[in-house]
Write an enzyme that holds these catalytic residues in place. Structure first.
Site, PDB file in Angstrom:
ATOM      1  N   GLY A   1      26.688  25.733  63.218  1.00  0.00           N
ATOM      2  CA  GLY A   1      27.599  24.601  63.077  1.00  0.00           C
ATOM      3  C   GLY A   1      27.803  23.759  64.317  1.00  0.00           C
ATOM      4  O   GLY A   1      28.628  22.848  64.308  1.00  0.00           O
TER       5      GLY A   1
ATOM      6  N   CYS B   1      14.516   3.003  45.577  1.00  0.00           N
ATOM      7  CA  CYS B   1      15.097   2.099  44.589  1.00  0.00           C
ATOM      8  C   CYS B   1      16.607   2.223  44.469  1.00  0.00           C
ATOM      9  O   CYS B   1      17.135   2.411  43.370  1.00  0.00           O
ATOM     10  CB  CYS B   1      14.454   2.379  43.244  1.00  0.00           C
TER      11      CYS B   1
ATOM     12  N   TYR C   1      26.000  11.993  53.277  1.00  0.00           N
ATOM     13  CA  TYR C   1      27.210  12.279  54.066  1.00  0.00           C
ATOM     14  C   TYR C   1      27.742  11.063  54.807  1.00  0.00           C
ATOM     15  O   TYR C   1      28.645  11.205  55.633  1.00  0.00           O
ATOM     16  CB  TYR C   1      26.929  13.354  55.134  1.00  0.00           C
TER      17      TYR C   1
HETATM   18  N1  LLP Z   1      24.278  29.765  59.140  1.00  0.00           N
HETATM   19  C1  LLP Z   1      24.578  29.523  57.856  1.00  0.00           C
HETATM   20  C2  LLP Z   1      24.979  30.624  56.999  1.00  0.00           C
HETATM   21  C3  LLP Z   1      24.504  28.219  57.360  1.00  0.00           C
HETATM   22  O1  LLP Z   1      24.819  27.976  56.096  1.00  0.00           O
HETATM   23  C4  LLP Z   1      24.104  27.164  58.213  1.00  0.00           C
HETATM   24  C5  LLP Z   1      24.021  25.802  57.719  1.00  0.00           C
HETATM   25  C6  LLP Z   1      23.778  27.486  59.540  1.00  0.00           C
HETATM   26  C7  LLP Z   1      23.885  28.793  59.970  1.00  0.00           C
HETATM   27  C8  LLP Z   1      23.313  26.448  60.529  1.00  0.00           C
HETATM   28  O2  LLP Z   1      24.229  25.439  60.726  1.00  0.00           O
HETATM   29  P1  LLP Z   1      23.965  24.334  61.863  1.00  0.00           P
HETATM   30  O3  LLP Z   1      24.039  25.046  63.184  1.00  0.00           O
HETATM   31  O4  LLP Z   1      22.618  23.802  61.638  1.00  0.00           O
HETATM   32  O5  LLP Z   1      25.022  23.348  61.645  1.00  0.00           O
HETATM   33  N2  LLP Z   1      22.603  19.390  55.422  1.00  0.00           N
HETATM   34  C9  LLP Z   1      23.802  19.325  56.239  1.00  0.00           C
HETATM   35  C10 LLP Z   1      24.043  20.589  56.975  1.00  0.00           C
HETATM   36  C11 LLP Z   1      24.102  21.792  56.083  1.00  0.00           C
HETATM   37  C12 LLP Z   1      24.329  23.058  56.818  1.00  0.00           C
HETATM   38  C13 LLP Z   1      24.124  24.217  55.909  1.00  0.00           C
HETATM   39  N3  LLP Z   1      24.288  25.472  56.526  1.00  0.00           N
HETATM   40  C14 LLP Z   1      23.694  18.145  57.191  1.00  0.00           C
HETATM   41  O6  LLP Z   1      22.647  17.516  57.236  1.00  0.00           O
HETATM   42  O7  LLP Z   1      24.626  17.833  57.909  1.00  0.00           O
END
Ligand code: LLP
Length: 448
Positions: A262, A375, A348
């Site tokens: 995150g 489109c 988003y």
């Molecule tokens: N661990 C778990 C269990 C997760 O569900 C996620 C992301 C991460 C780690 C990694 O999170 P990060 O460090 O990349 O924020 N498509 C969305 C983001 C979805 C994140 C889903 N889970 C976007 O483009 O903002």
């Protein structure tokens, strides 16, 4: 080591180049172009075609290293959902990271690329029987239990002599993240088991009753694009409370605590990022204190950053196909990609920055909407970008911070094939993934 690069500014109207810079640290503005890792983006676009995703290998690797250096006692897992291909899998493995996967595809790709299975964690709120069997066959290190019903299903694939380590995903009740769609730390969404109503403790009981399962710890993932450390500190306190409840009931000190990913990165100049040094200074100390107060052994910390490793390493390069000046005074620059390779703005409302590459322009900047070729009127990649007034068809536009959740969420909309991906390092470019061709798309047609 900090994740904030300090180097020359790539935007003429960017006030402070050191704050919230979305470009890879190796990016340089040169006469008529931008280079990344010594490779001209225009040259790469000519060689591989557009849209092209350029990945700076050293940026990706140095971010992996920054995590390991900042948190030497923690286990750092790269979240494959941000972006995965064989080369990236090898980079993460060589830099000593583990891997968080959540599908058969990610698991098989990692296994085929030789990623050490004991360093893989399998996630998912809907793991298929085949995925669970594959995970067992490949001997993945840990499976994250997301639901009560999953416990006997995983257990059925184990035995006391061939046990499976599992983590239990819980919902700590912490709201964080850039968009409601990614806030997973609160109840009322589909992941994990609630702490408040005793569901999580019930799951612990059921896991411990299975002789083939070894509960190695608890997991939570709060959300994505989180800019401050506070939500993690709150989560640590709540998770320590749950660890203490497990100890009180079972006499067990669980050895692992996974705080998920995150961590935020800048997309436009000036955007806030999560400060890794601050995270590393505060989170382990808070965990140790919270455990000490409860007379708990401090568990080993696991984290799962995806975006913070991959996003800043990627630059998307598009070719402008049309520039439209509307009677209302708006200018649209339509490029050869769009929401099929980057759905984030449409999904988003994500903001990006964009820059002309491949030629210099002395024309003043004007406000331009960079739109995709799909489109839908909502297919806008960058709203209100500042681009040269003489922008024309044939120009190249580069969008930094494109390494995460773009290609991994790319679709086949309008049967526009998915872009090629090239790695750049030491002045050289090499193709990692070839462009998806119309032939590839037609090849899936069985009833022609
Ligand atoms: N661990 C778990 C269990 C997760 O569900 C996620 C992301 C991460 C780690 C990694 O999170 P990060 O460090 O990349 O924020 N498509 C969305 C983001 C979805 C994140 C889903 N889970 C976007 O483009 O903002």
């Amino acid at each position: 080591m900090s994740l904030t690069p300090v180097r020359p500014c790539l935007y003429t109207d960017q006030p402070d180049p050191a704050v919230g810079d979305p470009w890879p640290a190796s990016a340089r503005s040169t006469a008529g172009d931008v280079t990344v890792a010594g490779v001209g983006l225009a040259e790469a676009a000519d060689r591989f075609g557009t849209p092209l995703y350029v990945l700076d290998e050293d940026e990706f690797r140095s971010r992996c290293r920054a995590y390991r250096t900042a948190l030497p006692a923690a286990e750092v897992l790269y979240a494959a959902k941000a972006f995965l291909c064989s080369a990236v899998t090898r980079w993460a493995a060589e830099e000593g990271l583990g891997l968080d996967v959540c599908s058969e595809g990610e698991l098989r790709l990692a296994a085929a690329a030789g990623f050490p299975p004991e360093r893989i964690v399998l996630h998912g709120n809907a793991k298929s029987p085949a995925e669970l069997r594959l995970a067992r066959r490949l001997r993945v290190g840990r499976i994250v239990v997301d639901d009560l019903a999953e416990i006997p299903r995983i257990a059925a694939l184990t035995s006391p002599t061939a046990p499976q380590r599992v983590l239990l995903r819980v919902v700590p009740g912490v709201a964080a993240g850039h968009h409601e769609a990614v806030r997973t730390g609160v109840t009322g969404q589909k992941f994990g088991l609630a702490v408040d109503d005793g569901e999580a403790l019930d799951a612990v009981r059921r896991i411990l009753a299975q002789p083939g399962l070894v509960l190695s710890g608890l997991h939570c993932h709060l959300g994505s694009q989180i800019t401050t450390v506070e939500p993690y500190l709150t989560a640590v306190d709540r998770m320590a409370g749950l660890l203490a409840a497990v100890r009180d009931e079972h006499g067990l000190h669980l050895p692992e605590l996974d705080l998920g990913g995150g961590h935020a990165v800048p997309y436009v100049p000036g955007d806030e990022a999560l400060d890794l040094d601050e995270f590393a200074a505060l989170v382990p100390v808070r965990l140790a204190d919270a455990c000490k107060r409860r007379r708990l052994d401090t568990p080993r910390l696991l984290i799962e950053p995806g975006r913070a490793i991959a996003a800043p390493a990627g630059v998307a390069v598009y070719r402008v196909l049309a520039v439209k000046h509307t009677s209302g005074g708006r200018i649209f620059a339509a490029v050869d990609g769009g929401m099929s390779d980057n759905p984030r703005p449409a999904l988003y409302g994500a903001r990006y920055s964009v820059r002309l590459v491949g030629r210099d322009s002395t024309a003043a900047n004007r406000e331009v909407d960079v739109v995709g070729r799909h489109c839908e009127a909502g297919d806008i990649l960058v709203r209100g970008a500042r681009l040269s007034a003489d922008l024309r068809a044939g120009d190249l536009l580069a969008v930094p911070a494109s390494g995460a959740y773009q290609l991994s969420m790319a679709s086949g909309y309008n049967l526009v094939g998915r872009p090629a991906v090239a790695a750049v390092r030491d002045g050289r470019a090499r193709l990692l993934i070839r462009r998806e061709s119309v032939e590839d798309l037609l090849a899936r047609e069985v009833d022609r």
